[in-house]
Design a protein around this motif. Structure first.
Motif, PDB file in Angstrom:
ATOM      1  N   ASP A 103       0.710  -1.232   0.120  1.00 33.01           N
ATOM      2  CA  ASP A 103      -0.013   0.112   0.024  1.00 33.01           C
ATOM      3  C   ASP A 103       0.767   1.266   0.058  1.00 33.01           C
ATOM      4  OD1 ASP A 103      -2.386  -1.574  -0.105  1.00 33.01           O
ATOM      5  OD2 ASP A 103      -2.832  -1.402   2.238  1.00 33.01           O
ATOM      6  N   ALA A 104       1.873   1.421   0.902  1.00 34.74           N
ATOM      7  CA  ALA A 104       2.878   2.410   0.889  1.00 34.74           C
ATOM      8  C   ALA A 104       3.768   2.514  -0.423  1.00 34.74           C
ATOM      9  CB  ALA A 104       3.921   2.092   1.973  1.00 34.74           C
ATOM     10  N   ILE A 105       3.834   1.750  -1.208  1.00 35.37           N
ATOM     11  CA  ILE A 105       4.599   1.694  -2.565  1.00 35.37           C
ATOM     12  C   ILE A 105       3.681   2.175  -3.478  1.00 35.37           C
ATOM     13  CG2 ILE A 105       5.952   0.727  -4.356  1.00 35.37           C
ATOM     14  CD1 ILE A 105       7.220  -1.046  -1.933  1.00 35.37           C
ATOM     15  N   ARG A 106       2.379   1.658  -3.735  1.00 31.74           N
ATOM     16  CA  ARG A 106       1.330   1.884  -4.502  1.00 31.74           C
ATOM     17  C   ARG A 106       1.020   3.608  -4.379  1.00 31.74           C
ATOM     18  NH1 ARG A 106      -3.538  -0.882  -3.199  1.00 31.74           N
ATOM     19  NH2 ARG A 106      -4.496   0.079  -5.136  1.00 31.74           N
ATOM     20  N   SER A 107       1.013   4.047  -3.115  1.00 32.74           N
ATOM     21  CA  SER A 107       0.776   5.337  -2.854  1.00 32.74           C
ATOM     22  C   SER A 107       1.486   6.491  -3.764  1.00 32.74           C
ATOM     23  CB  SER A 107       0.553   5.712  -1.448  1.00 32.74           C
ATOM     24  OG  SER A 107       1.800   5.710  -0.817  1.00 32.74           O
ATOM     25  N   LEU A 108       2.829   5.944  -4.341  1.00 35.63           N
ATOM     26  CA  LEU A 108       3.558   6.847  -4.657  1.00 35.63           C
ATOM     27  C   LEU A 108       2.956   7.337  -6.219  1.00 35.63           C
ATOM     28  CD1 LEU A 108       6.966   5.051  -3.996  1.00 35.63           C
ATOM     29  CD2 LEU A 108       6.134   7.005  -2.983  1.00 35.63           C
ATOM     30  N   LEU A 109       2.325   6.793  -6.617  1.00 35.44           N
ATOM     31  CA  LEU A 109       1.666   6.573  -7.907  1.00 35.44           C
ATOM     32  C   LEU A 109       0.144   7.392  -7.963  1.00 35.44           C
ATOM     33  CD1 LEU A 109       2.058   2.987  -9.226  1.00 35.44           C
ATOM     34  CD2 LEU A 109       3.531   4.973  -9.959  1.00 35.44           C
ATOM     35  N   PRO A 110       0.118   8.173  -9.135  1.00 38.33           N
ATOM     36  CA  PRO A 110      -1.336   8.741  -9.196  1.00 38.33           C
ATOM     37  C   PRO A 110      -2.369   7.767  -9.076  1.00 38.33           C
ATOM     38  CG  PRO A 110       0.081   9.419 -11.073  1.00 38.33           C
ATOM     39  CD  PRO A 110       0.798   8.367 -10.334  1.00 38.33           C
ATOM     40  N   TYR A 111      -3.584   8.298  -8.655  1.00 35.80           N
ATOM     41  CA  TYR A 111      -4.833   7.526  -8.591  1.00 35.80           C
ATOM     42  C   TYR A 111      -5.019   6.505  -9.676  1.00 35.80           C
ATOM     43  CZ  TYR A 111      -9.671   5.985  -7.540  1.00 35.80           C
ATOM     44  OH  TYR A 111     -10.777   5.386  -7.496  1.00 35.80           O
ATOM     45  N   GLU A 112      -5.148   6.866 -10.885  1.00 32.50           N
ATOM     46  CA  GLU A 112      -5.261   5.960 -12.101  1.00 32.50           C
ATOM     47  C   GLU A 112      -4.467   5.011 -12.079  1.00 32.50           C
ATOM     48  OE1 GLU A 112      -8.218   6.021 -13.734  1.00 32.50           O
ATOM     49  OE2 GLU A 112      -8.964   7.510 -12.512  1.00 32.50           O
ATOM     50  N   ASP A 113      -3.174   5.287 -12.032  1.00 32.21           N
ATOM     51  CA  ASP A 113      -2.153   4.061 -12.090  1.00 32.21           C
ATOM     52  C   ASP A 113      -2.131   3.352 -10.839  1.00 32.21           C
ATOM     53  OD1 ASP A 113      -1.167   5.473 -14.384  1.00 32.21           O
ATOM     54  OD2 ASP A 113       0.719   6.484 -13.569  1.00 32.21           O
ATOM     55  N   ARG A 114      -2.586   3.819  -9.698  1.00 37.15           N
ATOM     56  CA  ARG A 114      -2.787   2.624  -8.612  1.00 37.15           C
ATOM     57  C   ARG A 114      -3.910   1.578  -9.055  1.00 37.15           C
ATOM     58  NH1 ARG A 114      -2.639   7.342  -5.379  1.00 37.15           N
ATOM     59  NH2 ARG A 114      -4.593   7.131  -4.703  1.00 37.15           N
TER      60      ARG A 114
END
Length: 323
Positions: A103-114
């Motif tokens: 979750d922490a690493i995914r949060s580095l991306l914009p919402y659509e990319d997540r």
């Protein structure tokens, strides 16, 4: 929504690397274009007052606002997917720690990319199998790393593979990951060793800081990077020069596992080479290669390998007696 709350909400979305499309925001918050422009201006002023390195940028191609990273390169979806594939494949962490890390690493991306990334790893997330020990180790890892930075001697309570609990005073020099586990690399305090020992972090029950070591050549002379190419399965011991014969089809596996090597001779289907490795770990690895790898020297190591195969053969030659 109140104006101040709306601005905070937009700012948080930008901090999460979401790209804000002007028309979509106007429709979503039921505001007019002038109000949107005023919100954007207020966010820019906040960034300026905070002396933040981030800058609010307008992309004319997709008509979106986004936060830059002050000249730093952003993670792309490709970067994060590669990181998460390696992380999940390592099975290095218990379930809760792994999910928190993802979750922490995914949060580095914009919402659509997540969102897109979630679908790429959804099956692996739902079917993640944690290591058998099931222990949380990130906090312990961080505490030990602080002792390494501060050059502190520590006392550990450690459970060995046979279940025996021991107490050791050690000088920690590194933490490494290999073969599903994190290891503490440390010199035992009561003895002089040329090479350190390895302790699996999940088997460390507790640590106690004993104080600063002071000036010690172990911290200035030891480099794990010099030792790592000769280590297999986190077994140290005696460093040996080993001569072996391997099939050409196995050569890549050998040199990837033992980067310190020298090819002596190549034949049609086999290769003679010398490698530098720690004997105990190398035997365990070579045994897994079966007939593809043959130890030629030193003789003592060759004999140990032969004895190992003889014992295994004896087990499999016996008939299985069902009770």
């Amino acid at each position: 929504m109140k104006p101040m709350l709306r601005i905070v909400h937009l700012f948080c979305r930008l901090l999460q690397r979401e790209r804000l499309n002007r028309e979509n925001v106007i429709e979503e918050y039921k505001i007019n274009s002038r109000t949107f422009d005023r919100d954007i201006s207020d966010i820019r002023n906040v960034l300026s007052e905070l002396h933040a390195r981030d800058e609010l940028i307008y992309d004319r191609n997709d008509k979106c606002y986004y936060l830059s990273r002050g000249g730093l390169q952003d993670f792309t979806g490709m970067d994060v997917m590669a990181i998460l594939k390696v992380l999940l494949g390592s099975r290095a962490l218990c379930h809760d720690e792994m999910m928190g890390m993802v979750d922490a690493i995914r949060s580095l991306l914009p919402y659509e990319d997540r969102k897109a990334l979630y679908y790429a790893i959804e099956d692996e997330l739902k079917n993640y199998i944690e290591p058998m020990h099931g222990k949380a180790i990130l906090e312990l890892q961080w505490r030990i790393n602080k002792s390494i930075i501060d050059k502190q001697k520590i006392q550990i309570i450690y459970t060995k593979a046979d279940g025996k609990r021991i107490e050791r005073d050690v000088l920690p020099v590194n933490i490494v990951f290999a073969e599903f586990y994190f290891y503490l690399v440390a010199f035992r305090d009561e003895s002089e060793y040329e090479y350190p020992a390895f302790f699996r972090l999940d088997r460390i029950e507790s640590i106690k800081v004993l104080g600063k070591v002071g000036e010690n050549p172990l911290y200035t002379n030891f480099r794990y990077s010099d030792m790592r190419p000769a280590v297999q399965f986190m077994y140290a011991g005696e460093l040996l020069e080993i001569k072996l014969r391997c099939k050409k089809s196995a050569l890549e596996a050998v040199v990837d596992r033992v980067p310190k090597y020298e090819i002596i001779q190549e034949k049609d289907e086999s290769v003679l080479l010398k490698v530098t490795a720690f004997g105990e770990g190398f035997i365990r690895w070579a045994a897994m290669q079966g007939e593809s790898v043959e130890i030629l020297a030193p003789q003592e190591l060759r004999q140990r390998m032969g004895q190992w195969f003889t014992k295994v053969a004896e087990i499999y030659m016996q008939e299985v007696k069902e009770k």
